[in-house]
Design an enzyme around this catalytic site. Structure first.
Site, short mmCIF file in Angstrom:
data_model
loop_
_atom_site.label_atom_id
_atom_site.label_comp_id
_atom_site.label_asym_id
_atom_site.label_seq_id
_atom_site.Cartn_x
_atom_site.Cartn_y
_atom_site.Cartn_z
N GLU A 8 12.37 -11.95 3.50
CA GLU A 8 11.29 -11.05 2.87
C GLU A 8 12.11 -10.05 2.14
O GLU A 8 11.55 -9.02 1.30
CB GLU A 8 10.65 -10.24 3.80
CG GLU A 8 9.72 -11.05 4.78
CD GLU A 8 8.33 -11.64 4.12
OE1 GLU A 8 8.03 -10.93 3.19
OE2 GLU A 8 8.16 -12.82 4.25
N ASP A 104 -1.72 -15.13 -0.14
CA ASP A 104 -2.44 -15.53 0.89
C ASP A 104 -2.68 -17.15 1.02
O ASP A 104 -3.07 -17.84 1.93
CB ASP A 104 -4.10 -15.02 0.70
CG ASP A 104 -4.13 -13.29 0.77
OD1 ASP A 104 -2.99 -12.85 1.07
OD2 ASP A 104 -5.12 -12.90 0.16
N ASP A 176 -4.02 -17.80 6.89
CA ASP A 176 -3.89 -17.33 5.34
C ASP A 176 -2.34 -17.16 5.41
O ASP A 176 -1.75 -16.77 6.50
CB ASP A 176 -4.26 -16.06 5.00
CG ASP A 176 -5.72 -16.04 4.45
OD1 ASP A 176 -6.15 -17.33 4.37
OD2 ASP A 176 -6.09 -15.07 4.20
N HIS A 225 -4.26 -10.59 7.92
CA HIS A 225 -2.90 -10.41 7.53
C HIS A 225 -1.79 -9.58 8.32
O HIS A 225 -2.31 -8.95 9.14
CB HIS A 225 -2.98 -10.18 6.00
CG HIS A 225 -3.76 -10.93 5.30
ND1 HIS A 225 -4.23 -10.63 4.06
CD2 HIS A 225 -4.12 -12.20 5.46
CE1 HIS A 225 -5.14 -11.79 3.50
NE2 HIS A 225 -5.09 -12.85 4.51
N ASP A 227 0.50 -7.87 6.48
CA ASP A 227 1.80 -7.04 5.49
C ASP A 227 1.26 -5.61 5.07
O ASP A 227 1.57 -5.16 4.14
CB ASP A 227 1.68 -7.87 4.13
CG ASP A 227 0.74 -8.59 3.42
OD1 ASP A 227 -0.53 -8.33 4.00
OD2 ASP A 227 0.50 -9.00 2.55
N ASN A 284 2.00 -1.98 1.80
CA ASN A 284 1.99 -3.15 1.23
C ASN A 284 2.91 -3.37 0.19
O ASN A 284 2.90 -3.37 -0.90
CB ASN A 284 0.67 -3.56 1.04
CG ASN A 284 0.48 -5.24 0.64
OD1 ASN A 284 0.81 -5.60 -0.37
ND2 ASN A 284 0.13 -5.99 1.97
N HIS A 329 2.48 -6.42 -2.25
CA HIS A 329 3.10 -7.68 -1.50
C HIS A 329 1.97 -8.70 -1.67
O HIS A 329 2.37 -10.17 -2.09
CB HIS A 329 3.21 -7.50 -0.22
CG HIS A 329 4.09 -8.52 0.52
ND1 HIS A 329 3.37 -9.25 1.56
CD2 HIS A 329 5.28 -8.85 0.82
CE1 HIS A 329 4.20 -10.04 2.10
NE2 HIS A 329 5.50 -10.02 1.62
N CYS A 330 0.67 -8.28 -1.52
CA CYS A 330 -0.26 -9.33 -1.60
C CYS A 330 -0.48 -9.88 -2.86
O CYS A 330 -0.89 -11.34 -3.12
CB CYS A 330 -1.41 -8.76 -1.49
SG CYS A 330 -2.05 -7.75 0.05
O1 DAV Z 1 -4.72 -2.74 6.28
O2 DAV Z 1 -6.85 -3.34 5.49
C1 DAV Z 1 -4.64 -5.50 4.21
C2 DAV Z 1 -4.00 -6.96 4.02
C3 DAV Z 1 -3.55 -7.15 2.78
N1 DAV Z 1 -2.86 -8.33 2.89
C4 DAV Z 1 -5.58 -3.72 5.85
C5 DAV Z 1 -5.20 -5.19 5.66
#
Ligand code: DAV
Length: 346
Positions: A8, A104, A176, A225, A227, A284, A329-330
């Site tokens: 990462e 994802d 994912d 997820h 992250d 993130n 990151h997403c």
């Molecule tokens: O904390 O709402 C966000 C995850 C984004 N990949 C949250 C999760």
């Protein structure tokens, strides 16, 4: 080698950045409305094509981000437009989601790029938007794999919506890619509403005995997820979400590293539409190298913490990140980092 990303944090050379251009929220996806990430907003959840303003402002923010990446000599690839709005499998019909978060749908481990068996029907064919990119990576020597397509029957979702406990059953491998963190030979996999036990087993079966897939228990975070919960900043240092992470619940290997807790988040990055991500999307972040992170510019306390640990910050904004469900990151997929496969844990 076009694809080479083992962890990462190594310095990024090439990255895929998603797009807001075709953002569309599904109305027919039982998985999306069952997910704990939409709790409390399911009745007022936005459906259809997103308003022009959100798309336009997000594209402006993404373009600034890309300019910064290019200044650092990072090669940027973008998805093609989605070609269909509605589709079907032998089992069901659905309308589409959008290619805003490549994180994802595809997982890079070393020289492999894996299309993961995602949890949402609305994202079933989303990687079509990346097929040209994927094909070219394969022609340049990458190993391109796609997980067995899950059936995503209604039975995989626990539509009773238990307030606690998982909403994703274990009928077939489903996850994912954003449930996964990579640290060389050690891969960390969050068991949650976006990744089941069988998904971890499938991933372990394709990575082979060289790799160890560590499961992170759903008690740590059972929604979608990993992250916005754990960030591997560099070898030996993890940033953790103070509302979610209890160190004793983490995999043993992670406990060998120093774990620092994030300060609280500034509530930001959603519009008048209800957000589908929590305030913790501020965590993130994308590590461009072990000493440089892209972080939401509003998270000043977090930025100060990172700087105190010797990490420089490129502060940028995604004005509708929480509305669209993705931070830095997403919305990226680092396909090439300058580094090699290493062992970081005893
Ligand atoms: O904390 O709402 C966000 C995850 C984004 N990949 C949250 C999760």
């Amino acid at each position: 080698m076009s694809i080479n990303s083992h962890n990462e944090w190594d310095p990024i050379k090439e990255i895929i950045v998603g797009t807001a251009k075709f953002c569309h929220a599904p109305s027919l996806d039982v998985g999306f409305t069952t997910s704990s990430s939409t709790d409390g907003v399911e009745d007022i959840l936005f459906k259809g094509l997103y308003p022009d303003r959100i798309i336009k402002e997000t594209e402006e923010d993404i373009n600034i981000f890309i300019e910064e990446l290019e200044k650092l000599n990072i090669t940027v690839r973008r998805p093609s437009p989605p070609i269909i709005n509605n589709f079907a499998t032998p089992d069901w019909e659905c309308d589409r989601f959008f290619p805003y978060c490549p994180r994802d749908t595809m997982l890079v481990v070393g020289e492999k790029i894996i299309e993961t068996p995602g949890i949402y029907r609305s994202r079933y064919f989303e990687t079509i938007c990346y097929k040209e990119i994927l094909k070219n990576y394969m022609l340049e020597g990458a190993v391109w794999l796609s997980a067995p397509k899950p059936r995503l029957l209604e039975t995989i979702y626990d539509t009773k919506r238990h307030p606690k406990g998982l909403r994703l059953n274990n009928d077939e491998p489903v996850f994912d890619a954003a449930n996964v963190l990579r640290a060389g030979y050690d891969i960390f996999y969050q068991i949650s509403d976006s990744g089941n036990e069988m998904g971890a087993q499938w991933l372990s079966s394709v990575l082979g005995s060289e790799y160890t897939v560590h499961k992170i228990r759903s008690e740590v975070y059972s929604s979608v997820h990993i992250d916005s919960t754990l960030v591997m900043l560099r070898p030996g240092l993890i940033l953790a979400n103070p509302e979610r992470v209890k160190i004793e619940q983490l995999p043993e290997a992670m406990k060998q590293w120093e774990i620092i807790f994030s300060p609280d988040m500034v509530q930001y990055s959603y519009s008048d539409l209800k957000p589908i991500s929590s305030k913790w999307l501020g965590m993130n972040m994308l590590m461009l190298s072990p000493v440089l992170a892209v972080v939401d510019c509003h998270q000043v306390s977090l930025i100060n913490l990172l700087e105190s640990r010797g990490i420089d910050v490129l502060p940028l904004k995604l004005r509708h990140g929480r509305t669209l469900g993705g931070g830095f990151h997403c919305i990226t997929l680092d396909v090439h980092r300058d580094g090699k496969l290493e062992k970081y844990f005893d």
